[in-house]
Motif scaffolding. Structure first.
Motif, PDB file in Angstrom:
ATOM      1  N   THR A 192       0.782  -1.189   0.106  1.00 31.52           N
ATOM      2  CA  THR A 192      -0.198  -0.096   0.026  1.00 31.52           C
ATOM      3  C   THR A 192       0.784   1.230   0.016  1.00 31.52           C
ATOM      4  OG1 THR A 192      -1.612  -1.162   1.234  1.00 31.52           O
ATOM      5  CG2 THR A 192      -1.714   1.261   1.302  1.00 31.52           C
ATOM      6  N   TRP A 193       0.491   2.095  -0.743  1.00 33.74           N
ATOM      7  CA  TRP A 193       1.299   3.607  -0.706  1.00 33.74           C
ATOM      8  C   TRP A 193       0.098   4.502  -1.143  1.00 33.74           C
ATOM      9  CZ3 TRP A 193       2.881   6.705  -5.458  1.00 33.74           C
ATOM     10  CH2 TRP A 193       3.487   7.863  -4.992  1.00 33.74           C
ATOM     11  N   ARG A 194       0.303   5.404  -0.205  1.00 36.65           N
ATOM     12  CA  ARG A 194      -0.950   6.638  -0.148  1.00 36.65           C
ATOM     13  C   ARG A 194      -0.317   7.988  -0.434  1.00 36.65           C
ATOM     14  NH1 ARG A 194      -2.476   3.304   4.116  1.00 36.65           N
ATOM     15  NH2 ARG A 194      -4.456   2.545   3.791  1.00 36.65           N
ATOM     16  N   ILE A 195      -0.947   8.872  -1.292  1.00 33.53           N
ATOM     17  CA  ILE A 195      -0.642  10.300  -1.286  1.00 33.53           C
ATOM     18  C   ILE A 195      -1.759  10.986  -0.718  1.00 33.53           C
ATOM     19  CG2 ILE A 195      -0.052  12.120  -2.763  1.00 33.53           C
ATOM     20  CD1 ILE A 195       1.309  10.329  -4.618  1.00 33.53           C
ATOM     21  N   GLY A 196      -1.669  12.121   0.200  1.00 37.58           N
ATOM     22  CA  GLY A 196      -2.518  12.771   1.139  1.00 37.58           C
ATOM     23  C   GLY A 196      -3.959  11.972   1.335  1.00 37.58           C
ATOM     24  N   GLY A 197      -3.652  10.601   1.757  1.00 41.90           N
ATOM     25  CA  GLY A 197      -4.672  10.008   2.209  1.00 41.90           C
ATOM     26  C   GLY A 197      -5.208   8.978   1.149  1.00 41.90           C
ATOM     27  N   ARG A 198      -5.107   9.438  -0.147  1.00 38.69           N
ATOM     28  CA  ARG A 198      -5.632   8.615  -1.074  1.00 38.69           C
ATOM     29  C   ARG A 198      -4.616   7.280  -1.774  1.00 38.69           C
ATOM     30  NH1 ARG A 198      -4.800   9.310  -6.885  1.00 38.69           N
ATOM     31  NH2 ARG A 198      -6.358   8.133  -8.090  1.00 38.69           N
TER      32      ARG A 198
END
Length: 250
Positions: free
Chosen positions: A11-17
């Protein structure tokens, strides 16, 4: 036998997305697994995580059973991982042979040693480079400057550079991108031969004809999540996959 490559709940997120959302699959030694999905599905982001360019928020990456999740990209290379990118990446001012010899020498003596001695390549590295050029049908272009090659030839050179390094797992990120239609079959056949020679290959590719002609299994990403991972015929017939593509040809 351990999988050649496994990702576990990556899993990898940017700004919660979530750009890559809990992806899990394994590639067997010698398997050719294609990764497809609509634009923005997270395919290149997944490759960036596997190759170490991006650090995941959670999950693990196993290479031959070894946890490489926290290793730098160059250390993953030393453990047998190789990658190409969507845009050609060669040294245009060096000859075709010099590009491949540099990769071969790095595999033998490490990157620092390669930079120090690449103009006097030793026997093992020289043999690796010559073999890679023969396998990719570039031996006749050995003395040409890499910058003077056609786009298709540059793609072959990138593959030769990878082969000279001797990876056990190869990531090909859209190898057919930007290629003329008439050049695609030749590169497809080279990839097929590399696979037959025993390499484990993960390939992101938009040319679905190429995918169906080469892949033993297909992993489908959608909104960062793994939608399906199965034999090509099963993936093509999967209603969820067809809906995700919104009419794009499969």
């Amino acid at each position: 036998m351990a999988p050649a490559l496994a990702v576990e709940e990556l899993t990898w997120r940017i700004g919660g997305r979530a750009i890559v959302d809990g992806v899990a699959f394994a590639a067997a030694p010698g398997e050719l697994l294609a990764v497809i999905g609509p634009n923005g599905a997270g395919k290149t982001s997944l490759f960036n995580l596997i190759s170490g360019l991006t650090r995941p928020d959670s999950g693990r990456i196993l290479l031959g059973g070894r946890d490489v999740t926290r290793l730098a990209p160059h250390r993953r290379v030393r453990h047998g991982l190789g990658r190409t990118f969507q845009t050609s990446s060669v040294f245009p001012g060096l000859t075709v042979a010099e590009n491949v010899q540099l990769a071969a020498q790095a595999a033998v003596s490490g990157p620092i040693g390669a930079l120090a001695v690449w103009r006097r390549i030793g026997g093992p590295a020289r043999d690796r480079a010559a073999d890679a050029l023969e396998r990719t049908r570039l031996a006749h272009r050995a003395r040409a400057l890499a910058g003077a090659l056609s786009h298709g030839e540059k793609r072959k050179l990138e593959l030769a550079i990878l082969l000279a390094a001797g990876p056990s797992v190869i990531l090909l990120d859209e190898p057919m991108a930007g290629m003329a239609v008439e050049e695609v079959p030749d590169l497809s056949e080279l990839i097929r031969q590399v696979h037959r020679d025993g390499a484990t290959i993960l390939m992101v590719e938009h040319h679905i004809e190429v995918v169906l002609g080469l892949a033993e299994r297909i992993a489908v990403l959608h909104h960062g999540a793994l939608l399906a991972c199965d034999r090509p015929a099963a993936v093509v017939d999967d209603p969820a996959v067809r809906e995700a593509y919104l009419g794009e040809p499969l």
